[in-house]
Design a protein around this motif. Structure first.
Motif, PDB file in Angstrom:
ATOM      1  N   GLY A 239       0.684  19.452  -6.329  1.00 44.01           N
ATOM      2  CA  GLY A 239       0.915  19.498  -4.758  1.00 44.01           C
ATOM      3  C   GLY A 239       0.020  20.211  -4.145  1.00 44.01           C
ATOM      4  N   MET A 240      -0.492  20.142  -2.946  1.00 43.98           N
ATOM      5  CA  MET A 240      -1.158  20.694  -2.136  1.00 43.98           C
ATOM      6  C   MET A 240      -0.975  20.713  -0.404  1.00 43.98           C
ATOM      7  SD  MET A 240      -5.398  20.645  -2.189  1.00 43.98           S
ATOM      8  CE  MET A 240      -5.462  21.274  -3.846  1.00 43.98           C
ATOM      9  N   GLU A 241      -0.692  21.798   0.274  1.00 48.19           N
ATOM     10  CA  GLU A 241      -0.572  21.535   1.521  1.00 48.19           C
ATOM     11  C   GLU A 241      -0.971  22.740   2.264  1.00 48.19           C
ATOM     12  OE1 GLU A 241      -0.414  19.918   4.143  1.00 48.19           O
ATOM     13  OE2 GLU A 241       1.658  18.809   3.895  1.00 48.19           O
ATOM     14  N   TRP A 242      -1.441  22.405   3.582  1.00 51.74           N
ATOM     15  CA  TRP A 242      -1.829  23.734   4.667  1.00 51.74           C
ATOM     16  C   TRP A 242      -0.490  23.977   5.334  1.00 51.74           C
ATOM     17  CZ3 TRP A 242      -5.814  26.750   4.354  1.00 51.74           C
ATOM     18  CH2 TRP A 242      -6.411  27.420   5.615  1.00 51.74           C
ATOM     19  N   PHE A 243      -0.091  25.200   5.348  1.00 53.72           N
ATOM     20  CA  PHE A 243       1.097  25.632   6.029  1.00 53.72           C
ATOM     21  C   PHE A 243       1.005  26.796   6.735  1.00 53.72           C
ATOM     22  CE2 PHE A 243       5.794  27.019   6.086  1.00 53.72           C
ATOM     23  CZ  PHE A 243       6.287  26.274   7.096  1.00 53.72           C
TER      24      PHE A 243
END
Length: 308
Positions: A239-243
């Motif tokens: 998984g990879m996310e910008w938050f």
């Protein structure tokens, strides 16, 4: 295509990818057992809201990704591995197919990712095939110059696609492949790795991340890439996310955040046996979808919302 509200034993389910619609709503793809049934494809679309809890619908395909779009109406687009698509708009359900000819997934291999970029959905998969949805049941190839010739025996393809607009699209996958699409042409980028890259996130034109097997995490721009050196995990980064201005990555059993050039473990407070894998952020909330658990955060506190 069956679309039925279901009651099911959640202990039998494995969760795949999902989407955040904010702190009070999210959706996840689920299946019976740890892997899809080869001869009888089916999935469950599970929807959670703070008001109603979990509701479940059954569809007859092996779903891998879903996305919401607003035009021409609010729709949920669900992509199946073989290029079969279900579109849900209110109580109406329709079916689509990504290129049913011998130049499509039937002969090139499965679709592995789908993402809304600009005003269109893009799908990518094996053989480095890429498609753009230009309207109802209209999926167009946009992979000239990158897709492999039919009959190629090499096992390769794209696992992930993302972009900040339709002239800045990146796809990543097998053998460390990273390619950029400017809306007309594809250009390969040297990633300096040969592992499978599971995720890619384009934050801005000069800030892009990719992650994959053996804990490999890459940071780059249009012209230069380098590995983010760490020894915190050698597990696959799924998984990879910008938050909230920071990059989060996840394995099956942990979530990490990138602080400068340092990867640090996130203490979710959910216990050592809690599972993670896919991340998605939207409307002020980030959700985690693990094989057996689902959680959400506002950036301060993690809350377990797994079906029970």
């Amino acid at each position: 295509m069956a679309l039925i509200m279901q009651t099911i034993n959640v202990d039998l389910l494995s969760f795949r990818s999902g989407i955040s619609l904010g702190p009070n709503e999210g959706k996840v793809i689920a299946q019976l057992g740890p892997s899809p049934h080869r001869d009888f494809p089916e999935s469950y679309i599970m929807e959670w809201s703070a008001q109603k809890g979990w509701r479940t619908r059954k569809i007859q395909l092996t779903a891998i990704r879903m996305s919401t779009i607003k035009l021409p109406t609010d729709q949920l687009i669900i992509m199946g591995a073989g290029g079969y698509v279900v579109v849900i708009s209110g109580d109406k359900t329709t079916e689509e197919m990504v290129d049913p000819t011998d130049t499509g997934p039937k002969f090139r291999g499965n679709i592995r990712d789908m993402r809304l970029i600009g005003s269109h959905l893009y799908a990518a998969g094996m053989n480095r095939q890429v498609y753009r949805r230009d309207g109802s049941n209209r999926w167009l190839h946009c992979d000239e110059g990158v897709v492999l010739p039919l009959g190629t025996l090499e096992i390769t393809g794209f696992s992930a696609i993302d972009g900040i607009n339709e002239k800045n699209i990146y796809a990543a996958g097998f053998n460390g492949d990273i390619w950029k699409y400017n809306g007309r042409n594809w250009r390969q980028i040297d990633s300096a790795t040969n592992v499978i890259l599971h995720r890619i996130r384009v934050i801005e034109s000069n800030l892009i991340f990719a992650g994959g097997q053996k804990g490999v995490l890459l940071k780059g721009s249009e012209h230069e890439w380098h590995p983010v050196m760490h020894d915190i995990t050698s597990d696959d980064l799924w998984g990879m996310e910008w938050f909230r201005g920071r990059l989060y990555v996840s394995t099956d059993y942990a979530i990490y955040v990138l602080d400068g050039e340092q990867l640090e473990a996130v203490n979710t407070g959910l216990g050592d046996s809690f599972t993670y894998r896919h991340l998605h952020a939207s409307n002020g909330a980030m959700w985690s979808f693990g094989p057996k658990h689902i959680a959400k955060t506002d950036g301060k506190k993690w809350i377990d919302v797994s079906p029970r």
